[in-house]
Design a protein around this motif. Structure first.
Motif, short mmCIF file in Angstrom:
data_model
loop_
_atom_site.label_atom_id
_atom_site.label_comp_id
_atom_site.label_asym_id
_atom_site.label_seq_id
_atom_site.Cartn_x
_atom_site.Cartn_y
_atom_site.Cartn_z
N ARG A 86 0.83 -1.21 0.00
CA ARG A 86 0.00 0.00 0.00
C ARG A 86 0.86 1.26 0.00
O ARG A 86 0.56 2.23 -0.69
CB ARG A 86 -0.93 -0.02 1.22
N HIS A 94 3.86 -1.00 4.33
CA HIS A 94 2.46 -1.06 4.74
C HIS A 94 1.69 -1.87 3.69
O HIS A 94 1.74 -1.56 2.50
CB HIS A 94 1.89 0.34 4.88
N SER A 96 -1.93 -4.09 2.49
CA SER A 96 -3.38 -4.24 2.63
C SER A 96 -3.81 -5.57 2.03
O SER A 96 -3.20 -6.07 1.09
CB SER A 96 -4.12 -3.09 1.93
N ASP A 101 -6.33 -2.89 6.01
CA ASP A 101 -5.17 -2.13 5.54
C ASP A 101 -4.03 -2.01 6.55
O ASP A 101 -2.96 -1.52 6.19
CB ASP A 101 -5.59 -0.70 5.16
N ASP A 102 -4.25 -2.40 7.80
CA ASP A 102 -3.27 -2.11 8.84
C ASP A 102 -2.33 -3.29 9.09
O ASP A 102 -2.36 -3.94 10.14
CB ASP A 102 -3.99 -1.71 10.13
#
Length: 208
Positions: A86, A94, A96, A101-102
């Motif tokens: 992401r 990061h 997803s 998404d975290d």
């Protein structure tokens, strides 16, 4: 459906203000459910049943009994998943996956000789004199290493208005021109790609 997601059926009551009753009934219910469950790791899937609204004495809002399904995201530690890069930062990569998404791959959980380019905001793995970039949008395979839970509470409209008013009055609770603070994610995953077969999927595909 991916096995890292579970479809759960729940019965609950939601409160709808008079103005919401003028809107599409199901959409108003879904909005109320999303507001109620917004700090959980869920996504409202659909509404199965909705009873007629009723009003308690002395209240303006209507109560609706609903039966609905929600998707719960909860992979197990050690599970290998595939997602999409992401973004990247000095904090790590990061990632997803579908509705979630975290996910963070920190530097310590990357292959040796992986470095970060702050000007390009991208991580790259230096393997046998080849620089292999982990670009945004690439498909990445990772192993779940751990979970992080954070207690959160939705910011009330009155609090936001008071904070903005304080900022505009010069008390600098929030600097003028800046956005209000973002509520932290209630649930995060920490992942690793420091194993054979992990990292960008294309790294491990046989040559054509």
């Amino acid at each position: 459906m991916d096995f890292m997601f579970s479809l759960v059926t729940i019965r609950d009551c939601v409160k709808l203000s008079p103005s919401k009753l003028k809107q599409d009934f199901v959409k108003a219910i879904i909005l109320a459910l999303n507001q109620k469950y917004c700090n959980k790791v869920v996504h409202i899937f659909d509404v199965l049943e909705a009873a007629d609204p009723y009003v308690h004495l002395g209240e303006a809002s209507a109560i609706v009994k609903v039966k609905f399904r929600l998707i719960v995201f909860r992979p197990f530690v050690g599970e290998i998943l595939e997602g999409t890069v992401r973004s990247s930062s000095e904090e790590g990569i990061h990632v997803s996956v579908s509705l979630f998404d975290d996910i963070l791959v920190p530097p310590a959980c990357m292959q040796p000789n992986t470095t970060f380019d702050p000007s390009e905001q991208v991580w790259s793995w230096n393997y046998e004199e080849n620089q292999m970039f982990l670009d945004v949008g690439e498909t990445i395979r990772f192993r779940v290493m751990g979970e992080q839970f954070t207690e959160t509470a939705p910011l009330q409209k009155e609090v936001l208005m008071a904070a903005r008013a304080a900022a505009l009055s010069g008390t600098e609770v929030i600097p003028v021109g800046e956005e209000l603070p973002v509520t932290p994610a209630p649930y995060k995953l920490v992942a690793t790609i420091a194993e054979d077969g992990l990292g960008l999927v294309r790294w491990w595909q046989p040559p054509e």
